[in-house]
Enzyme design. Sequence first.
Site, short mmCIF file in Angstrom:
data_model
loop_
_atom_site.label_atom_id
_atom_site.label_comp_id
_atom_site.label_asym_id
_atom_site.label_seq_id
_atom_site.Cartn_x
_atom_site.Cartn_y
_atom_site.Cartn_z
N HIS A 33 -4.54 1.38 7.61
CA HIS A 33 -3.17 1.92 7.66
C HIS A 33 -3.04 3.12 6.69
O HIS A 33 -2.53 4.18 7.06
CB HIS A 33 -2.18 0.80 7.28
CG HIS A 33 -0.75 1.23 7.21
ND1 HIS A 33 0.20 0.77 8.09
CD2 HIS A 33 -0.10 2.06 6.36
CE1 HIS A 33 1.37 1.32 7.79
NE2 HIS A 33 1.22 2.09 6.75
N GLU A 34 -3.54 2.94 5.46
CA GLU A 34 -3.43 4.03 4.47
C GLU A 34 -4.29 5.22 4.86
O GLU A 34 -3.89 6.37 4.66
CB GLU A 34 -3.82 3.54 3.06
CG GLU A 34 -2.95 2.43 2.48
CD GLU A 34 -1.45 2.65 2.66
OE1 GLU A 34 -0.99 3.82 2.61
OE2 GLU A 34 -0.72 1.67 2.86
N CYS A 84 5.70 -0.40 7.19
CA CYS A 84 5.36 0.77 6.37
C CYS A 84 6.57 1.17 5.55
O CYS A 84 7.69 1.18 6.06
CB CYS A 84 4.96 1.92 7.29
SG CYS A 84 4.57 3.45 6.41
N LEU A 85 6.34 1.51 4.28
CA LEU A 85 7.46 1.91 3.41
C LEU A 85 8.12 3.20 3.92
O LEU A 85 9.28 3.44 3.63
CB LEU A 85 6.96 2.12 1.97
CG LEU A 85 6.50 0.85 1.24
CD1 LEU A 85 5.87 1.20 -0.10
CD2 LEU A 85 7.65 -0.14 1.05
N GLN A 129 3.01 9.91 1.05
CA GLN A 129 4.31 9.25 1.14
C GLN A 129 5.23 9.60 -0.03
O GLN A 129 6.43 9.36 0.03
CB GLN A 129 4.14 7.72 1.23
CG GLN A 129 3.50 7.26 2.54
CD GLN A 129 3.34 5.76 2.56
OE1 GLN A 129 2.34 5.23 2.09
NE2 GLN A 129 4.32 5.06 3.09
N HIS A 182 -2.50 7.41 7.25
CA HIS A 182 -1.54 8.31 6.60
C HIS A 182 -2.21 9.63 6.22
O HIS A 182 -1.61 10.69 6.30
CB HIS A 182 -0.98 7.68 5.32
CG HIS A 182 0.21 6.78 5.56
ND1 HIS A 182 1.36 7.22 6.15
CD2 HIS A 182 0.42 5.47 5.25
CE1 HIS A 182 2.24 6.22 6.20
NE2 HIS A 182 1.69 5.14 5.68
N GLY A 216 0.82 -1.20 0.00
CA GLY A 216 0.00 0.00 0.00
C GLY A 216 0.85 1.24 0.00
O GLY A 216 2.01 1.21 0.46
#
Length: 175
Positions: A130-131, A88-89, A51, A134, A46
């Site tokens: 999660h997204e 997470c990236l 990000q 963000h 994701g």
Amino acid sequence: MAIKVIITDGDPMLRQKSKDIVEITDRTVKLLDNMVETMRDAEGVGLAAIQISHPLRLAVIDIGEGLIELINPELVECTGEQTGLEGCLSVPGLYGKVTRSDRIMVKTLNRAGEEVHIDAENFLARAIQHEMDHMEGKLFTDIAEETYDAAMIEEEVEKERAEETANKEKAINEH
Ligand code: ZN
């Protein structure tokens, strides 16, 4: 399409609240395409627009069951609870134990501007939440009960695999 730079924890932009998309234009579509390419290149499941330095309420998700795009998503329903590991990236090298809703219903727009509802459970529900965090400037580390070094987790998985192989060999030898 282009691969973009993923910003990481410590960059103040990650703490910003993302803005709604007022109108889906060619630029929005191009941004979504770049997000998909960047997510795939980084081998993530994701990615939210913030990000890659665009504080807009857009996210792409692919947990291996097909691509989902979120545009101005809203949580309509949340039920149950699940606790699991999350990464997470934008937080490389770290995993966290995070409790989230187990089943959710989300109202979102697709890139054609149509309103769609997504029912999700388990890992997909986790990825969507999660997204959406963000978009509020939140990271999983804010709500994680515990965090673990990624290297430690990988070591553990390796150990489990080695044990499994050893057990299998043992079973074969015993027959
Ligand atoms: Zn993330």
